[in-house]
Design an enzyme around this catalytic site. Sequence first.
Site, PDB file in Angstrom:
ATOM      1  N   GLU A  50      45.386  10.280  30.922  1.00  0.00           N
ATOM      2  CA  GLU A  50      45.241   9.041  30.146  1.00  0.00           C
ATOM      3  C   GLU A  50      45.363   9.314  28.647  1.00  0.00           C
ATOM      4  OE1 GLU A  50      45.237   6.012  31.245  1.00  0.00           O
ATOM      5  OE2 GLU A  50      45.083   6.506  33.367  1.00  0.00           O
ATOM      6  N   ASN A  54      48.543   8.246  26.248  1.00  0.00           N
ATOM      7  CA  ASN A  54      48.314   7.405  25.071  1.00  0.00           C
ATOM      8  C   ASN A  54      48.984   7.986  23.825  1.00  0.00           C
ATOM      9  OD1 ASN A  54      46.879   5.475  26.396  1.00  0.00           O
ATOM     10  ND2 ASN A  54      44.875   6.051  25.604  1.00  0.00           N
ATOM     11  N   ARG A 108      51.243  -1.793  30.884  1.00  0.00           N
ATOM     12  CA  ARG A 108      49.992  -1.099  30.576  1.00  0.00           C
ATOM     13  C   ARG A 108      48.862  -2.035  30.971  1.00  0.00           C
ATOM     14  NH1 ARG A 108      50.469   3.753  30.505  1.00  0.00           N
ATOM     15  NH2 ARG A 108      52.677   3.768  30.855  1.00  0.00           N
TER      16      ARG A 108
END
Length: 165
Positions: A50, A54, A108
Amino acid sequence: MSEKFENEMKLEFLSKSSNEAFARIAVAAFASQLDPSIEELADIKTAVSEAVTNSIIHGYENKTGMVKIIGKLIDNKIILEISDSGKGIENIDVAKEPLYTTKPNLERSGMGFTIMESFMDKVEVESILDIGTKVTMEKKIKKEDLLKEESKCTSQDELIHATNE
Ligand SMILES: Nc1ncnc2c1ncn2[C@@H]1O[C@H](COP(=O)(O)OP(=O)(O)OP(=O)(O)O)[C@@H](O)[C@H]1O
Ligand SMILES: [Mg+2]
């Protein structure tokens, strides 16, 4: 290197999505020195995915830059710092809210930070616009025999309480 750390590593790679799996696997190999359970290792891998995703998608967007990971093992705790020199986050509190995303068009879901927070013990985000973002995460690995000790303690405590009552 200070004596306090049992181990430390640094990893730097280009912000290509093909490196996301590399980062996840490399961190898992490093974390495995703490003898984590399969579940604990899966939690760490998911949190790393994650944070790295990002940096690649939001931090650098269409540009390419370097993503850096510093990993530390102290006793039975892993500390991971994942950083980029990308565009930065305007409002960290808002960004951390579940379902908040600035890229809904890219499918997303805005759950990255929420996932990191639920799988790790501690998540801290520092960010400066146009300078970059750093996510620091910590997780304690509970050794199996320690868990057994804990449950033994609980039952002994319960026994003492029961006898006192
Ligand atoms: N490294 C970063 N650089 C710049 N902005 C970031 C960074 N990490 C997160 N953000 C901002 O914080 C928002 C929330 O991040 P989060 O990971 O929770 O959701 P998401 O990435 O949008 O969706 P998902 O992770 O569910 O695919 C992002 O939409 C983005 O605006
Ligand atoms: Mg995300």
